[in-house]
Design an enzyme around this catalytic site. Structure first.
Site, mmCIF file in Angstrom:
data_model
loop_
_atom_site.group_PDB
_atom_site.id
_atom_site.type_symbol
_atom_site.label_atom_id
_atom_site.label_comp_id
_atom_site.label_asym_id
_atom_site.label_seq_id
_atom_site.Cartn_x
_atom_site.Cartn_y
_atom_site.Cartn_z
ATOM 1 N N LYS A 54 0.697 -1.250 -0.005
ATOM 2 C CA LYS A 54 0.029 -0.211 0.048
ATOM 3 C C LYS A 54 0.763 1.156 0.088
ATOM 4 O O LYS A 54 0.625 1.964 -0.697
ATOM 5 C CB LYS A 54 -0.759 0.007 1.126
ATOM 6 N N GLN A 98 -4.355 -1.297 9.904
ATOM 7 C CA GLN A 98 -4.609 -2.692 8.952
ATOM 8 C C GLN A 98 -5.214 -3.711 9.911
ATOM 9 O O GLN A 98 -4.799 -3.535 11.370
ATOM 10 C CB GLN A 98 -3.265 -3.355 8.762
ATOM 11 N N ASP A 121 -10.536 3.532 4.428
ATOM 12 C CA ASP A 121 -10.903 1.888 4.240
ATOM 13 C C ASP A 121 -12.436 1.937 4.245
ATOM 14 O O ASP A 121 -12.809 0.727 3.912
ATOM 15 C CB ASP A 121 -10.383 1.460 5.729
HETATM 16 N N1 GUN Z 1 -7.170 -6.798 6.196
HETATM 17 C C1 GUN Z 1 -7.521 -7.302 5.399
HETATM 18 N N2 GUN Z 1 -8.224 -6.643 4.372
HETATM 19 C C2 GUN Z 1 -7.881 -5.124 4.606
HETATM 20 C C3 GUN Z 1 -8.443 -3.941 4.219
HETATM 21 O O1 GUN Z 1 -8.814 -4.050 3.080
HETATM 22 N N3 GUN Z 1 -7.921 -3.070 5.011
HETATM 23 C C4 GUN Z 1 -7.370 -3.145 6.313
HETATM 24 N N4 GUN Z 1 -7.352 -1.939 6.927
HETATM 25 N N5 GUN Z 1 -7.395 -4.114 6.801
HETATM 26 C C5 GUN Z 1 -7.557 -5.457 6.125
#
Ligand code: GUN
Length: 298
Positions: A54, A98, A121
């Site tokens: 990311k 995350q 998110d």
């Molecule tokens: N864990 C698995 N998928 C995601 C996501 O799209 N965003 C975040 N923050 N954590 C995740």
């Protein structure tokens, strides 16, 4: 007939290029450089990998990233204080915590602390609530479900009036994907562990979104001929020929499914790259709003 392969890697690259242009325009017009804060708690290997991907995508698009790592022993108060300080930082336009968080931390408390306008998110309950209600405009749609919709749109699949079946009802994918499909006038059925006739239900789907986390669960006989199949699964299966002894497969038996479906996403190279692409779209949206511009990013 063999299905058209929906190339998520190429579509995501196109979106990232569009975001890069949008970022440069925002810098030129308003002097604002979009910023994304990433918060990583603990040492989940997958999470470390995802967050670094990311951040790399941010750098390539001209987005600043602000990264903080906390140990697996971090307390809820520490994580909360960090999210609150990022919420108050004007250079940070988006905050990504995350998931999963270590068990001592209440995920709901942390996600509720992300200011709505920085919730790139799309996990804040008010954002999800707005997606579920008619006539409300969510600030952001969650990235993976938004990527699913973008893949359908960019691959020429008609959503309006389609019978869509979503396998799985998770907070991150299944439920919000279903809500986004309803927003776009699909007739949506959600299948889960208690669904009576999953096979028969899937077979009626013009659009099948598989997000249950079970390797190759969707077999060819569950697919309506000509349907569009979007595979959100990322399952590691044993493969001694691969360096780590594992290979990534989706929730769909791709080789058999592609002989029945009209269009299908592969794994890897389908939905995966879209999650990150939509995250940087959302970050640009957040920065545009903070600069008083309309949110539309690409
Ligand atoms: N864990 C698995 N998928 C995601 C996501 O799209 N965003 C975040 N923050 N954590 C995740």
């Amino acid at each position: 007939m063999t299905a058209r392969i929906i190339d998520g890697t190429a579509i995501a690259a196109q979106i990232r290029a569009e975001v890069k242009v949008g970022v440069a325009a925002l810098v030129a017009e308003k002097g604002v450089t979009p910023g994304l804060a990433t918060v990583l708690v603990g040492d989940n290997t997958g999470s470390h990998k995802y967050v670094s991907m990311k951040r790399k995508a941010c750098a390539e698009a001209g987005i600043r990233s602000f990264h903080t790592e906390l140990p697996a022993t971090a307390t809820q108060a520490e994580v909360l204080a960090l999210v609150q300080s990022l919420g108050a930082n004007p250079d940070v336009h988006g905050i990504l915590v995350q998931l999963p968080l270590p068990s001592q931390i209440d995920e709901a408390v942390i996600l509720n602390a992300v200011p709505l306008e920085k919730d790139v998110d799309g996990f804040h309950p008010l954002n999800i609530g707005a997606i579920a209600m008619k006539g409300r405009n969510p600030m952001f749609a969650p990235c993976t479900p938004a990527g699913v919709i973008e893949l359908l749109d960019r691959s020429g699949t008609k959503i309006d009036g389609a019978d869509a079946v979503v396998l799985g009802r998770s907070n991150i994918v299944g439920m919000p994907a279903s809500l986004l499909l309803i927003q776009r006038n699909a007739t949506v059925t959600i299948c889960h562990s208690r669904t009576k006739d999953i096979k028969g239900t899937c077979r009626r789907a013009d659009i099948l979104v598989a997000a249950i986390g079970r390797a190759r669960y969707v077999t060819a006989d569950m697919i309506k001929p000509g349907a569009t199949v979007i595979d959100v699964g990322t399952n590691g299966v044993d493969d001694p020929t691969k360096p780590g002894g594992k290979r990534l497969v989706g929730d769909v038996d791709f080789e058999a499914a592609k002989e029945v479906a009209g269009a299908i996403t592969p794994v890897p190279g389908g939905v995966g790259p879209m999650t990150i692409a939509m995250l940087i779209v959302n970050t640009l949206k957040a920065a545009r709003r903070s600069a008083g511009l309309p949110a539309k990013a690409i």
